[in-house]
Design an enzyme around this catalytic site. Structure first.
Site, short mmCIF file in Angstrom:
data_model
loop_
_atom_site.label_atom_id
_atom_site.label_comp_id
_atom_site.label_asym_id
_atom_site.label_seq_id
_atom_site.Cartn_x
_atom_site.Cartn_y
_atom_site.Cartn_z
N HIS A 16 -79.64 -11.28 -13.56
CA HIS A 16 -79.53 -12.44 -12.71
C HIS A 16 -80.17 -12.21 -11.39
O HIS A 16 -80.75 -11.27 -11.31
CB HIS A 16 -78.68 -13.13 -12.59
CG HIS A 16 -77.47 -12.28 -11.87
ND1 HIS A 16 -77.08 -12.22 -10.59
CD2 HIS A 16 -76.38 -11.57 -12.16
CE1 HIS A 16 -76.17 -11.46 -10.53
NE2 HIS A 16 -75.61 -11.07 -11.20
N HIS A 304 -74.88 -18.61 -5.17
CA HIS A 304 -74.08 -18.23 -4.38
C HIS A 304 -73.47 -19.17 -2.86
O HIS A 304 -73.11 -18.54 -1.95
CB HIS A 304 -75.37 -17.80 -2.99
CG HIS A 304 -76.36 -16.19 -4.07
ND1 HIS A 304 -77.56 -16.45 -4.28
CD2 HIS A 304 -75.94 -15.16 -3.69
CE1 HIS A 304 -77.70 -15.42 -4.38
NE2 HIS A 304 -76.78 -14.14 -4.77
N ARG A 405 -63.40 0.50 2.37
CA ARG A 405 -64.41 1.28 1.89
C ARG A 405 -65.91 1.31 1.62
O ARG A 405 -66.16 0.26 1.26
CB ARG A 405 -63.62 1.25 -0.09
CG ARG A 405 -62.61 1.44 -0.76
CD ARG A 405 -62.22 1.06 -2.04
NE ARG A 405 -61.50 2.36 -2.17
CZ ARG A 405 -60.41 1.99 -2.70
NH1 ARG A 405 -60.23 0.21 -2.32
NH2 ARG A 405 -58.71 2.14 -3.52
N ARG A 441 -62.77 3.90 6.71
CA ARG A 441 -63.25 5.33 5.60
C ARG A 441 -64.80 5.63 5.54
O ARG A 441 -65.56 4.91 5.32
CB ARG A 441 -62.38 5.86 3.99
CG ARG A 441 -63.25 6.61 3.54
CD ARG A 441 -62.64 6.53 2.36
NE ARG A 441 -62.60 5.48 1.04
CZ ARG A 441 -62.38 5.64 0.34
NH1 ARG A 441 -61.10 6.10 -0.25
NH2 ARG A 441 -63.24 4.84 -1.13
N GLU A 540 -55.83 13.47 -0.36
CA GLU A 540 -56.29 12.96 -1.52
C GLU A 540 -56.07 14.42 -2.39
O GLU A 540 -55.82 14.10 -3.88
CB GLU A 540 -57.04 12.48 -1.89
CG GLU A 540 -57.41 11.27 -0.95
CD GLU A 540 -58.61 10.22 -1.05
OE1 GLU A 540 -58.82 9.66 -1.81
OE2 GLU A 540 -59.80 11.15 -0.58
N ASN A 563 -53.94 7.18 -5.63
CA ASN A 563 -54.61 7.20 -7.06
C ASN A 563 -55.64 8.53 -7.12
O ASN A 563 -55.24 9.19 -8.22
CB ASN A 563 -56.31 6.32 -6.66
CG ASN A 563 -55.66 4.69 -6.43
OD1 ASN A 563 -54.99 5.05 -6.70
ND2 ASN A 563 -56.87 3.97 -5.39
N ASP A 564 -56.05 9.17 -5.91
CA ASP A 564 -56.95 10.63 -6.20
C ASP A 564 -55.67 11.24 -6.13
O ASP A 564 -55.72 12.39 -6.98
CB ASP A 564 -57.65 10.84 -5.09
CG ASP A 564 -59.14 10.33 -5.47
OD1 ASP A 564 -59.46 10.40 -6.93
OD2 ASP A 564 -59.92 9.62 -4.69
N ARG A 574 -57.84 9.28 -13.70
CA ARG A 574 -56.43 8.34 -13.46
C ARG A 574 -57.60 7.35 -14.00
O ARG A 574 -57.19 6.44 -14.27
CB ARG A 574 -56.54 7.98 -12.31
CG ARG A 574 -58.71 8.21 -11.26
CD ARG A 574 -58.77 7.68 -9.62
NE ARG A 574 -59.10 7.44 -9.11
CZ ARG A 574 -59.26 6.20 -8.12
NH1 ARG A 574 -59.67 7.44 -7.27
NH2 ARG A 574 -59.77 5.47 -7.39
N CYS A 611 -52.38 4.52 0.78
CA CYS A 611 -53.85 3.00 0.63
C CYS A 611 -54.40 3.55 -0.61
O CYS A 611 -55.31 2.26 -1.43
CB CYS A 611 -54.45 3.37 1.16
SG CYS A 611 -55.24 4.66 1.28
N HIS A 746 -32.33 -29.72 -13.88
CA HIS A 746 -32.46 -29.33 -14.18
C HIS A 746 -33.31 -29.14 -14.56
O HIS A 746 -33.69 -29.83 -15.93
CB HIS A 746 -30.97 -28.96 -14.87
CG HIS A 746 -30.24 -29.84 -15.79
ND1 HIS A 746 -30.63 -29.39 -17.02
CD2 HIS A 746 -29.73 -30.88 -15.77
CE1 HIS A 746 -29.92 -30.39 -17.80
NE2 HIS A 746 -29.61 -31.35 -16.84
C1 PEP Z 1 -57.23 6.73 -3.82
O1 PEP Z 1 -57.58 7.89 -3.96
O2 PEP Z 1 -56.37 6.75 -3.84
C2 PEP Z 1 -58.05 6.22 -2.76
C3 PEP Z 1 -57.42 4.71 -1.87
O3 PEP Z 1 -59.50 6.06 -2.27
P1 PEP Z 1 -60.02 5.62 -3.56
O4 PEP Z 1 -59.64 4.60 -4.66
O5 PEP Z 1 -61.61 5.00 -3.25
O6 PEP Z 1 -61.17 6.77 -4.27
MG MG Z 2 -59.91 8.60 -3.54
#
Ligand code: PEP
Ligand code: MG
Length: 832
Positions: A16, A304, A405, A441, A540, A563-564, A574, A611, A746
């Site tokens: 698109h 849009h 991000r 970041r 991380e 996450n990391d 992950r 985070c 109820h």
């Molecule tokens: C993380 O690693 O937890 C993080 C917030 O960074 P990203 O998920 O963007 O790698």
């Molecule tokens: Mg990360």
């Protein structure tokens, strides 16, 4: 000699406008002819024409071929192959689909008798808005212009070319001002249409070969592309016709200096804008202060216009049926219900007044909770990827942005955004924050997020490789540009810079030195900025976690990227589905790592937040609250729920839970302990805030709605309409009017988060079809979780019924002087 390559379209929504515009931008960089053929439709498209690409109707997994022929065909093919593989899949914006024919919604009982018409539509942006009906959209070019004879086609074309240039330039100017985000992407599509080879060719043929006037050529070209796109099976492509209309309207305005049709509606009071379709340009032209709702006959969830409406939080319905029959002066767009409701009769107005109160009370309660959260303990902040999300997050009560991000601004393009574009984008987020902190970041790419213009070599272990801050020294100019944009933006709020994947003290020192150099350059240039702007890092990598004592001396704050960090602590990718049981934030080893990090930061007097996705898991909130973290951050839609949960937590109990979890030996033990904790702390059956004293209910329907709304306001259900419906299912079988002025409606439903009793002591009795025929003044409503089973339901109901047969008990209830004393008395008797 031409080179050819076969590929399957990787985009879930096909090619698109946005991906076509990215592809066109790449193709334009080469002299070679670049042709894409869709083998399914057998249509060939010039890759330098966004409209031809879109017109080839290329859908997900369609088999296609790419041919490059011309002087730089080798380079073109190499670049495009890489682009199609790595970059193209990122050009599509994920969108939900809208079902073509929205079903007629079941009206809530209070609205059923309101004598309104229902215009069913699909919810594209949730919420409710009321206002004067304003028709908009559509344009018709006067016949006198389209049919005007042209004495000199060459001159007419020359003039039209000039107009095309001017319109293109005006998009360029607006692009420079728009900064980034949705409006920016939209303007890019419009600019691409003005320079599109196929679009220009159609205009030229109309003028030069058919001797049409500029207006006639524009109208023909608009009709042709609108027809082609409108015939597509893809709603996304059909929506693109609106972009063509927008550009054509702009060309006509520029060429003839006229406003066309009814497009320039001016909103001066709260309004519901109703249109067959609305171009993004028309949407942007509406005064958003008065725009309370949007109802479109056409338009998909991904048009849009809808994307813009979503970012400005305007309740929107698309695919609305029967709109031509709407003649009412005022209407409600009830996107939550899935219908436009008109006219606004007195009962409908009364219903929407109750709805307004429900939503206001809920936000007031959330606000109250945010204040509580701000007074100590855990701060709940937002994770955002585009600046437009910030406003939404703050409206939901975020204490700040914990993670912006920024790589989203760098993805899906051929060169990095310049300093000004980035600056506008960061400033937009800071403006929305209105003084709250915003952690931005710096670029986190490499690994699984590739940018074609960096040309990073592929690696066998990308997540352990050349990514995030590790590439900054090589791409120092890009990093410094971003730093300058951030430093300049720091003059507009509490901006904090955060570095991803930092592992060593050397890296921290290099970052600090580079920031200081850029700050000095900004100071030398006389620019305004926050000289105390904190610089922090994400934790991380285990190396950073183990060096916090030293890193704390270099940097101002830290945020755990769970996450990391989890994948590196557990040595489990992950993204791997097979390693799910290892990749669990409730793994005891990971919790112990968090404990050490939090402890080390606090010993160094620093602040520490988290985070990653773990922060958005409501079930883990008690654990994280007990861990001593200063803040967590999660995506904007999760903020309200997290706040509500946080407001009900007892910090010492959470600390106890955290200490117990740290003692667990297995993940199973931790998960079981967490589940037990939440089962033990279900809210009591009744509390004083569930007792409504003299509420304004004139009918049984309103009384039941008020009770269900109260459960919503108090966070005991997220779906008051489902609770109301469950109550009515029972009520329709036989009235729950118990006699002597009491009713006990109820239900059992899993729309409830916990078992609850709501009491309404009405100002005046209302009819209820009670067994003794007497009106009802006391409503005791019981809502039980379905999974808690029939036993609980019957047990509480039977107890209530027994109590209500007792004259003395009823007299006590009626005689209680306040909600508090009534609540205490009833609770004691229900427990006893
Ligand atoms: C993380 O690693 O937890 C993080 C917030 O960074 P990203 O998920 O963007 O790698
Ligand atoms: Mg990360």
């Amino acid at each position: 000699m031409a080179i050819e390559k076969q590929f399957a379209c990787p985009l879930p929504h096909g090619i698109h406008a946005r991906p076509a515009s990215a592809l066109e931008e790449v193709a334009r960089g080469f002299a070679a002819d670049i042709i894409i053929v869709n083998h399914r439709t057998r249509r060939a498209a010039d890759a330098k024409s966004i409209l031809a690409l879109v017109g080839a109707d290329i859908r997900h997994l369609d088999a296609c071929s790419l041919t490059c022929s011309g002087p730089d065909e080798q380079q073109a093919m190499a670049f495009l192959s890489n682009f199609l593989e790595n970059q193209f899949p990122l050009c599509d914006q994920p969108t939900a689909t809208v079902s073509p024919g929205p079903p007629e919604p079941t009206l809530p009982p209070c609205l059923a008798g309101a004598e309104c018409s229902i215009y069913p539509g699909a919810r594209a942006v949730g919420g409710i808005g009321l206002g004067r009906v304003v028709q908009a959209g559509g344009f018709r070019v006067p016949l006198a212009l389209t049919e005007a004879s042209v004495a000199d086609p060459a001159e007419e074309w020359h003039n039209l070319l000039g107009v095309l240039g001017k319109v293109q330039a005006s998009y360029e100017n607006r692009l420079a001002q728009a900064g980034s985000g949705i409006e920016f992407n939209l303007l890019k599509v419009h600019r691409a249409i003005t320079r599109d080879a196929e679009f220009r060719r159609q205009l030229q043929i109309a003028v030069r070969e058919r001797h049409r006037s500029a207006a006639g050529a524009i109208a023909d070209t608009e009709a042709r592309f609108t027809r082609d796109l409108g015939a597509s099976e893809s709603p996304l492509l059909r929506d693109r016709a609106l972009d063509i209309q927008d550009v054509c309207r702009e060309l006509l305005r520029q060429r003839y200096g006229i406003e066309l049709g009814v497009e320039s509606v001016e909103l001066t009071v709260d309004s519901i804008v109703v249109a067959e379709s609305l171009t993004p340009g028309q949407f942007l032209g509406l005064n958003r202060m008065f725009l309370k709702g949007l109802a479109l006959t056409e338009g998909g969830n991904a048009s849009h216009t809808v994307i813009l409406a979503r970012s400005f939080n305007v309740p929107t319905l698309v695919g609305v049926r029967n709109l031509p029959t709407l003649h009412a002066a005022e209407a409600a767009v009830d996107a939550d219900l899935g219908a436009l409701i008109a006219p606004l009769t007195p009962p409908a107005l009364r219903y929407y007044e109750m709805e307004r109160r429900r939503l206001d009370e809920r936000s007031a309660r959330l606000r109250e909770m945010s204040q509580k959260a701000g007074e100590g303990g855990l701060r709940i902040e937002a994770n955002i990827a585009i600046p437009e999300e910030a406003a939404q997050a703050f409206a939901a009560g975020a204490d700040g942005v914990g993670l912006f991000r920024t790589e989203m601004i760098f993805l899906g393009r051929l060169s990095p955004p310049d300093e000004q574009e980035q600056f506008e984008c960061y400033r937009q987020a800071l403006n929305a924050a209105a003084g709250k902190p915003v952690v931005i970041r710096t670029l986190d790419v490499g690994g699984d997020k590739l940018l074609p213009y960096l040309n990073l070599a592929s690696e066998s272990n990308p997540l352990l490789g050349y990514r995030a801050m590790r590439i900054y020294r090589e791409f120092e100019a890009i990093f410094r540009t971003q730093l300058r944009a951030l430093i300049r933006a720091s003059a507009f709020g509490r901006l904090k810079i955060m570095i991803p994947l930092l592992a060593t003290v050397e890296e921290a020192r290099w970052v600090k030195k580079t920031v200081a150099q850029e700050q000095k350059a900004c100071a030398d240039a006389g620019l305004d900025f926050d000289q105390t702007m904190p610089v922090g890092a994400m934790i991380e990598v285990p190396a950073a976690a183990l060096s916090l004592e030293h890193l704390s001396k270099e940097l101002d704050f830290f945020s755990i990227g769970s996450n990391d960090l989890l994948q590196y602590i557990m040595g489990a990718d992950r993204g791997s589905r097979r390693l799910q049981s290892l990749y669990q934030p409730t793994q005891p080893a990971f919790l112990r790592a968090l404990h050490q990090i939090i402890d080390a930061c606090h010993r160094g007097d620093g602040k520490i937040s988290l985070c990653g996705e773990m922060g958005g898991e409501i079930r883990l909130l008690p654990l994280l609250a007990g861990s001593g973290l200063d803040a967590i951050s999660a995506s904007a839609p999760l903020i309200a729920g997290l706040r509500a949960e946080w407001a009900g937590l007892d910090l010492p109990e959470c600390r106890q839970l955290w200490m117990e979890a740290l003692d667990c030996r297995t993940e199973e033990e931790v998960a079981a302990r967490v589940a037990q904790f939440s089962a033990n702390r279900a809210a009591p059956l009744l509390d004083v805030e569930l007792v409504l004293w003299n509420p304004d209910a004139a009918t049984k329907e309103e009384a039941i709605k008020l009770a269900a709304d109260r459960l919503f306001v108090m966070g005991r259900t997220d779906s008051p309409r489902a609770v109301e419906e469950a109550i009515w299912q029972r009520e329709r079988q036989s009235s729950t009017g118990f006699g002597n002025g009491f009713a006990i409606p109820h239900c059992k439903t899993n729309a409830m988060r916990g078992n609850s009793v709501v009491v309404l002591k009405l100002a005046a009795p209302i009819p209820w079809d009670a067994i003794d025929g007497r009106p009802v003044q006391f409503v005791v409503l019981l809502a039980i979780r379905e999974t808690d089973g029939a036993v609980n339901h019957l047990k509480i109901l039977a107890r209530l019924a027994r109590l209500l047969t007792d004259d003395e008990f009823r007299a006590r209830l009626e005689g209680e002087a306040s909600a508090g004393s009534l609540c205490d008395f009833l609770r004691a008797r229900l427990d006893g």
